[in-house]
Design an enzyme around this catalytic site. Structure first.
Site, mmCIF file in Angstrom:
data_model
loop_
_atom_site.group_PDB
_atom_site.id
_atom_site.type_symbol
_atom_site.label_atom_id
_atom_site.label_comp_id
_atom_site.label_asym_id
_atom_site.label_seq_id
_atom_site.Cartn_x
_atom_site.Cartn_y
_atom_site.Cartn_z
ATOM 1 N N ASP A 7 -9.267 -3.149 -5.099
ATOM 2 C CA ASP A 7 -8.396 -2.016 -5.366
ATOM 3 C C ASP A 7 -7.772 -2.236 -6.738
ATOM 4 O OD1 ASP A 7 -6.726 0.315 -4.757
ATOM 5 O OD2 ASP A 7 -5.108 -1.148 -4.531
ATOM 6 N N ASP A 9 -4.523 -0.242 -8.303
ATOM 7 C CA ASP A 9 -3.070 -0.127 -8.442
ATOM 8 C C ASP A 9 -2.348 -1.053 -7.479
ATOM 9 O OD1 ASP A 9 -3.226 1.911 -10.426
ATOM 10 O OD2 ASP A 9 -3.772 3.320 -8.840
ATOM 11 N N ASP A 179 -3.749 -4.156 -1.793
ATOM 12 C CA ASP A 179 -2.327 -4.304 -1.486
ATOM 13 C C ASP A 179 -1.849 -3.348 -0.412
ATOM 14 O OD1 ASP A 179 -0.454 -1.859 -2.859
ATOM 15 O OD2 ASP A 179 -2.533 -1.999 -3.489
#
Length: 223
Positions: A7, A9, A179
């Site tokens: 991922d 961001d 995250d």
């Protein structure tokens, strides 16, 4: 081939490139500042809460792309990368990416943020393969709509599966780093899911399932 999926961001970056692009447009007077910032913040809060309507957000986020010439947009984007993105690359992200390269793994970034913003970020990080939400373009202009399946939540799984089907061989092992609880469908299909500086919901799931939990913000990454 082993595949390492990341991922973007709050994983490889310490902030949200989509939100920061909106702030950049406001700060440089390219959009109506107060109204745009207010809506940008609401959409970001919805993403964090897991309630974001990706189509509604994309109509908002793509609107500046529809109103400006491509050359102007590219000039703004180059400035944005230097001012807003280079400073927020997670300190330990380059070393993690390099470790997977040395192991001979193929690297892939998958992000809900649109391709216009994220293509140069993937280049900055040295990752050749990017799956992102694609803004539709017709006759050299952005339309404001999404092209195909948005790369968000279950859409990340669908887009990854479509990409895998196009490859000459299936990966022997998939590692996945994220995250966000929004990426649980993607993490659940990985052989090695890793929670990176996770939000509370992802951290709880990672602890329950025994997944590694690491930080790329200054603490050594787990092997």
């Amino acid at each position: 081939m082993n595949l390492a999926i990341f991922d973007l961001d709050h994983t490889l970056l310490t902030g949200d490139s989509d939100y920061l692009w909106g702030r950049f447009l406001v700060d440089h007077g390219h959009v109506d500042g107060e109204a745009y910032e207010r809506r940008n913040k609401v959409f970001y809060e919805q993403y964090v809460a897991g309630t974001l309507d990706i189509h509604e957000f994309s109509r908002f986020a793509f609107e500046p792309l529809t109103r400006n010439p491509i050359a102007t947009l590219h000039r703004w984007r180059e400035q944005f990368i230097g001012e807003c993105i280079e400073p927020i690359v997670a300190p330990l992200a380059p070393a993690l990416l390099e470790r997977h390269r040395v192991q001979g793994d193929r690297l892939l970034i998958t992000t809900a943020t649109n391709r216009f913003i994220t293509e140069p970020i993937a280049r900055l990080l040295g990752v050749d393969t990017l799956i992102a939400t694609d803004p539709e373009m017709v006759d050299g202009r952005y339309t404001g709509r999404i092209s195909g399946t948005p790369n968000f939540r279950d859409g990340k799984v669908a887009r990854l599966q479509a990409w895998l089907a196009e490859q000459p061989q299936a990966p022997a092992r998939i590692s996945c780093y994220s995250d966000s609880h929004n990426d649980l469908p993607l993490l659940l299909m990985a052989d090695r899911p890793v929670a990176v500086d996770p939000d509370e919901r992802l951290r709880a799931t990672a602890v329950e399932r025994g997944w590694p939990v690491i930080s790329l913000r200054g603490e050594p990454a787990a092997a």
